[in-house]
Design an enzyme around this catalytic site. Structure first.
Site, PDB file in Angstrom:
ATOM      1  N   HIS A  27     -28.134 102.943  44.288  1.00  0.00           N
ATOM      2  CA  HIS A  27     -26.777 103.385  44.643  1.00  0.00           C
ATOM      3  C   HIS A  27     -26.717 104.251  45.882  1.00  0.00           C
ATOM      4  CE1 HIS A  27     -24.787 102.152  40.806  1.00  0.00           C
ATOM      5  NE2 HIS A  27     -26.014 102.328  40.338  1.00  0.00           N
TER       6      HIS A  27
ATOM      7  N   LYS B  26     -12.744 112.212  46.379  1.00  0.00           N
ATOM      8  CA  LYS B  26     -14.129 111.809  46.138  1.00  0.00           C
ATOM      9  C   LYS B  26     -14.958 113.081  46.139  1.00  0.00           C
ATOM     10  CE  LYS B  26     -13.672 109.181  49.908  1.00  0.00           C
ATOM     11  NZ  LYS B  26     -14.098 107.845  49.539  1.00  0.00           N
ATOM     12  N   ARG B  27     -16.214 113.006  45.724  1.00  0.00           N
ATOM     13  CA  ARG B  27     -17.064 114.188  45.795  1.00  0.00           C
ATOM     14  C   ARG B  27     -17.133 114.702  47.234  1.00  0.00           C
ATOM     15  NH1 ARG B  27     -20.089 115.811  41.105  1.00  0.00           N
ATOM     16  NH2 ARG B  27     -21.198 117.162  42.552  1.00  0.00           N
TER      17      ARG B  27
ATOM     18  N   LYS C 182     -19.486 111.819  53.706  1.00  0.00           N
ATOM     19  CA  LYS C 182     -18.175 111.207  53.449  1.00  0.00           C
ATOM     20  C   LYS C 182     -17.123 111.682  54.464  1.00  0.00           C
ATOM     21  CE  LYS C 182     -19.051 110.824  48.446  1.00  0.00           C
ATOM     22  NZ  LYS C 182     -18.872 109.413  48.056  1.00  0.00           N
TER      23      LYS C 182
ATOM     24  N   THR D  32     -15.950 103.056  45.281  1.00  0.00           N
ATOM     25  CA  THR D  32     -15.165 102.296  44.317  1.00  0.00           C
ATOM     26  C   THR D  32     -13.722 102.797  44.329  1.00  0.00           C
ATOM     27  OG1 THR D  32     -16.056 103.792  42.647  1.00  0.00           O
ATOM     28  CG2 THR D  32     -17.007 101.597  42.753  1.00  0.00           C
TER      29      THR D  32
ATOM     30  N   LYS E 299      -9.841 100.887  44.137  1.00  0.00           N
ATOM     31  CA  LYS E 299      -8.715 101.288  43.276  1.00  0.00           C
ATOM     32  C   LYS E 299      -7.450 101.470  44.106  1.00  0.00           C
ATOM     33  CE  LYS E 299     -12.159 103.532  40.408  1.00  0.00           C
ATOM     34  NZ  LYS E 299     -12.934 104.781  40.225  1.00  0.00           N
TER      35      LYS E 299
HETATM   36  C1  26Q Z   1     -30.569 112.665  40.357  1.00  0.00           C
HETATM   37  C2  26Q Z   1     -31.619 113.500  39.988  1.00  0.00           C
HETATM   38  C3  26Q Z   1     -31.373 114.811  39.616  1.00  0.00           C
HETATM   39  C4  26Q Z   1     -30.052 115.274  39.567  1.00  0.00           C
HETATM   40  C5  26Q Z   1     -29.024 114.448  39.925  1.00  0.00           C
HETATM   41  C6  26Q Z   1     -29.265 113.137  40.335  1.00  0.00           C
HETATM   42  C7  26Q Z   1     -28.143 112.265  40.732  1.00  0.00           C
HETATM   43  C8  26Q Z   1     -27.000 112.210  39.951  1.00  0.00           C
HETATM   44  C9  26Q Z   1     -25.930 111.414  40.308  1.00  0.00           C
HETATM   45  C10 26Q Z   1     -28.201 111.497  41.868  1.00  0.00           C
HETATM   46  C11 26Q Z   1     -27.123 110.687  42.227  1.00  0.00           C
HETATM   47  C12 26Q Z   1     -25.990 110.630  41.450  1.00  0.00           C
HETATM   48  C13 26Q Z   1     -24.824 109.816  41.770  1.00  0.00           C
HETATM   49  C14 26Q Z   1     -24.739 108.970  42.770  1.00  0.00           C
HETATM   50  C15 26Q Z   1     -23.522 108.195  43.035  1.00  0.00           C
HETATM   51  O1  26Q Z   1     -22.481 108.422  42.422  1.00  0.00           O
HETATM   52  N1  26Q Z   1     -23.586 107.226  43.937  1.00  0.00           N
HETATM   53  C16 26Q Z   1     -22.422 106.401  44.228  1.00  0.00           C
HETATM   54  O2  26Q Z   1     -22.475 105.249  43.410  1.00  0.00           O
HETATM   55  C17 26Q Z   1     -21.289 104.482  43.509  1.00  0.00           C
HETATM   56  C18 26Q Z   1     -21.377 103.353  42.518  1.00  0.00           C
HETATM   57  O3  26Q Z   1     -22.312 102.412  42.946  1.00  0.00           O
HETATM   58  C19 26Q Z   1     -21.103 103.980  44.938  1.00  0.00           C
HETATM   59  O4  26Q Z   1     -19.854 103.348  45.002  1.00  0.00           O
HETATM   60  C20 26Q Z   1     -21.139 105.145  45.929  1.00  0.00           C
HETATM   61  O5  26Q Z   1     -21.131 104.644  47.253  1.00  0.00           O
HETATM   62  C21 26Q Z   1     -22.390 105.982  45.698  1.00  0.00           C
HETATM   63  O6  26Q Z   1     -22.366 107.138  46.529  1.00  0.00           O
END
Ligand code: 26Q
Length: 814
Positions: free
Chosen positions: A358, A549-550, A555, A659, A663
């Site tokens: 991702h 978004k975050r 971004k 995503t 929407k």
């Molecule tokens: C990993 C290890 C330790 C702590 C946290 C994490 C962690 C947690 C969440 C790393 C990444 C995430 C989330 C990533 C994320 O939301 N990525 C997004 O995924 C979406 C669905 O595929 C995409 O549409 C976005 O582009 C992408 O940024």
């Protein structure tokens, strides 16, 4: 399929009253709104349970390949309306509550959404379980039942302050504890190697363990009588663990130990990039995947199947690298616990796992220090080393003794500390590796995992993300849904490509008028929600320009903010007549990871700009900045249907998919966006005339990077940019104190990793095209309708079908 179950309004009302009395112990007259909400939830749940039990029986009777979706996050959003829609009970429930004089809307607002995810990845998992149920794929989602989900964001003097999200305190009517299905999960200790009648074997002697208790959420399919399971594990101290200590008389120590064990599912980590490598996070990952793998194996063995059947009956989809430790766990169980030979176990594992990536940011790729991993999971580390040895042998065989290549491809990195590269482990072990949009998958092949795609070209594939049309169109936008259904029938809810049939209506003036009326009504609803929730309001008759978004530098919320500051500066300097400003509300929603200082400063700056701009009479209310705190799924459902303009402005090559972009388009907002992630596919589908493209494309970004990017050059060359940045630097938004936002300004001028300044001019020009287009409302509405009609591709139902065809090779249950 069994016949559709129905219930009369009177029966439903009686069921509701029964629940109120039996479960909550109150009469209707004495009940609180929360009592009534819980009683309603239990009533709806009853109707799903019968279907759920049938479904489980059916899946058991005809064992077929089952999809096991492994995800550390599920950002579910509220459950009540989704359950009512799926079971077709919305009208019955509202009629029943009406007859009792109970206000359904008041009950809806009681529900605290389960926010068990950070953002896109967690919400994607929630959309996928919805689509799996709707398509009727034998499947189960596995994850963690965090006691505290993503923090609740508040603002104090414009700065983010985090509050714990105690979503469980008022009751959790949507999940069932299943203590009889609990698993014991072990940690720590050491490994032993012994001789078993001439065969070398290994075993793990762990030091401590916890119980993993599953809680099952019901995941109803849309009007198909199917109900799937989302099984989330909760950590509970084992008796053995603390009895020993209790008996030694050390009460304090016993309680401390219990707390330690139960900490594992206590809280969701709020970082969604630059993972910190915390031990508790690794405990969480192993905890939920080990419980899930054992759950699957227990069922297989209980059915009298041999373990060699696993690849025919089970696929594990790894939602990013967070569940990758499942790979060595499965191999450990097969070899150490079931005496399977290594080669046989490895062959099974390779067919059972598939990996979805991702990200594209190098700092977001998960790595675990070998000493930490070895301390917590010593046997798993040995297994990872063996996988790596055999893998590197294969690399040598293919490419010769190219030591640089070996070092680059090794699952074990040596610097800065010896660590396991989880994405490499997933790529080596997975039968497939997919990115989440066409461009992203291409960049994975060409850049992030280039060496691997040379070695295993057949593994790499794409599955473009999607979103569930049930929640994000049918439920979130009843006005537009009604209009669509009137025009083309309601088949689109489970077959979103049918939105194409709307295309001719874009040329129908009366349809356009009704479409515009729906958008206007959605804006009024949003305004009412924001007044009540945050005490702010969106401008009357404004273009609603949304970036939700975050908060991440890549971004580029700063780019949007520079546009706001540019408009503001133009008016207060007198260079632009206020009457020439197209009335706009810039709406932001964003949480920052608590440890991400720059993201927090940007939030502070957005709020600071808002307080100045919103109160400056020279703007005559034509420019507003609105930043409601705690953007979440519930708020998204209000914001997205009201938006005119969707901001998808990441630096090209950085956003894997997005995503939210899908929407918005589905709800008839036009996109202003870069050629990044799924924006590329959105633009291809809706057409250039109905999309505001700007900025460098990824190859240009790469070229500028290698030429040596100097943000200062762009600052010098563009007077508008200079004035905007200078205004921020002057302290105009910080009561004259230049130091408050100095780090943001310096970062832009001297570093600007995500090239905000390089894309500024192009972005401003695109915003001018937006203003011009919005002035012609008829033309705008036509484009908006075409956005709806042409984006049916982005249903998560289509994504799941792509996974079935390209990765899982499984089929829906008849
Ligand atoms: C990993 C290890 C330790 C702590 C946290 C994490 C962690 C947690 C969440 C790393 C990444 C995430 C989330 C990533 C994320 O939301 N990525 C997004 O995924 C979406 C669905 O595929 C995409 O549409 C976005 O582009 C992408 O940024």
């Amino acid at each position: 399929m069994t016949e559709t179950r129905t219930v009369s309004t009177t029966d439903f009302a009686q069921q509701f009253l029964d629940h109120l009395v039996r479960d909550l112990g109150v009469s209707l007259a004495e009940s609180s709104a929360n009592d009534r909400y819980l009683a309603l939830a239990h009533t709806v749940r009853d109707h799903l349970i019968a279907r759920w039990i049938d479904d489980q029986a059916a899946q058991h009777e005809t064992p077929s390949k089952t999809v096991h979706y492994l995800s550390a996050e599920y950002l579910l959003g509220r459950q009540l309306d989704n359950g009512l829609l799926a079971a077709d009970l919305a009208e019955t429930a509202s009629g029943a509550l009406d007859s009792l004089g109970v206000d359904l809307d008041e009950l809806r607002s009681q529900e605290v959404e389960p926010g068990l995810g950070n953002g896109g990845l967690g919400r994607l998992a929630a959309c996928f379980v919805d689509s799996l149920a709707t398509i009727g794929v034998p499947s189960i989602g596995y994850g963690i039942r965090y006691e505290y989900g993503i923090f609740r964001q508040t603002f104090i003097e414009g700065q983010q302050v985090e509050q714990p999200d105690s979503w469980l305190t008022l009751g959790s009517p949507w999940d069932f504890p299943r203590p009889e299905l609990a698993q014991t999960i072990s940690f720590g200790g050491a490994t032993e190697h012994y001789d078993d009648e001439g065969v070398r074997r290994s075993r793990w002697i762990p030091a401590w363990n916890v119980r993993a208790v599953p809680h099952d959420f019901l995941v109803p399919g849309y009007r198909n009588e199917r109900v799937n399971t989302l099984r989330l594990w909760s950590a509970v101290a084992t008796q053995a663990f603390d009895l020993r200590i209790f008996n030694s008389g050390d009460y304090e120590e016993a309680v401390r130990a219990q707390t330690y064990a139960e900490n594992i599912s206590k809280v969701l980590y709020p970082e969604d990039s630059t993972p910190q490598g915390k031990e508790l996070r690794l405990q969480q990952q192993y905890f939920f995947v080990a419980a899930s793998v054992h759950d699957v194996i227990d069922r297989l063995l209980a059915d009298g199947r041999p373990l060699s059947d696993l690849p025919h009956l089970a696929i594990f989809q790894l939602n990013d690298t967070h569940p990758v430790i499942a790979v060595p766990e499965l191999i450990r169980v097969l070899t150490d616990e079931h005496a399977m030979e290594w080669d046989a176990a490895w062959a099974i594992a390779r067919r059972c796992f598939a990996y979805t990536c991702h990200t594209l940011l190098p700092e977001a790729l998960e790595v675990w220090p070998v000493d930490l991993l070895g301390r917590l999971l010593p046997r798993h580390l040995e297994i990872i080393y063996r996988i790596n040895e055999e893998f590197l042998d294969a690399v040598r065989e293919q490419f010769g003794d190219d030591e640089l290549r070996i070092r680059n491809m090794s699952i074990i990195a040596e610097h800065p500390v010896r660590s396991v590269r989880m994405a490499y482990l997933a790529t080596v072990a997975g039968s497939r590796v997919n990115g989440v949009a066409e461009l992203h998958s291409q960049l994975l092949r060409d850049k992030v995992l280039h060496d691997f795609s040379e070695l295993f070209p057949e593994k790499f594939t794409n599955v473009t993300n999607g979103v569930t049309p049930r929640r994000f169109l049918r439920l979130a936008n009843p006005g537009l849904s009604g209009l669509i259904t009137e025009a083309i029938g309601d088949g689109w809810v489970a077959d979103l490509e049918r939105l194409r049939e709307l295309e001719p209506y874009a040329d129908d003036a009366s349809f356009r008028e009704r479409f515009a009326a729906v958008k206007a009504a959605n804006k009024r609803t949003l305004d009412a929600v924001l007044r009540e929730r945050d005490g702010v309001h969106v401008g009357d008759g404004h273009l609603i320009d949304v970036m939700v978004k975050r908060l991440h530098e890549y971004k580029r919320q700063m780019l949007k903010l520079l546009h706001v500051v540019t408009t503001y500066e133009g008016v207060i300097s007198g260079r632009v007549a206020v009457s020439d400003v197209v009335p706009r509300t810039a709406l932001f929603g964003a949480k920052a990871a608590p440890g991400y200082a720059m993201a927090k400063r940007i939030i502070h700056l957005i709020n600071a700009v808002g307080s100045v701009v919103n109160t400056d009479p020279r703007l005559e209310g034509r420019l507003k900045v609105v930043f409601p705190a705690n953007y979440n799924v519930t708020l998204a459902e209000r914001v997205i249907p009201a938006a005119d303009l969707s901001e998808q402005i990441s630096l090209a090559g950085k956003e894997a998919s997005g995503t939210g972009n899908m929407k918005f388009a589905l709800n008839g907002a036009l996109t202003i966006g870069t050629d990044d992630g799924a924006n590329v596919e959105i633009r291809e589908l809706v057409g250039d005339d109905h999309f505001f493209l700007f900025g460098m494309a990824e190859p240009e970004v790469a070229a500028l990077e290698s030429a040596g990017y100097r943000p200062g050059d762009f600052y010098q060359a563009d007077a508008g940019l200079r004035r905007a940045i200078d205004l921020i630097a002057s302290g105009a938004f910080s009561g004259g104190d230049r130091s408050v936002f100095e780090p943001v300004v310096s970062n832009l001028l001297y570093e600007d990793r995500f090239m905000v300044l390089a894309d500024y001019a192009s972005y401003i020009a695109a915003q001018e095209r937006v203003d011009a287009a919005y002035a012609d409302q008829d033309r705008w509405n036509r484009s908006a309708i075409l956005n709806v009609a042409r984006t049916g591709y982005f249903s998560s139902d289509r994504s799941i079908r792509d996974y079935l065809d390209r990765i899982w090779h499984a089929e829906p249950l008849a």
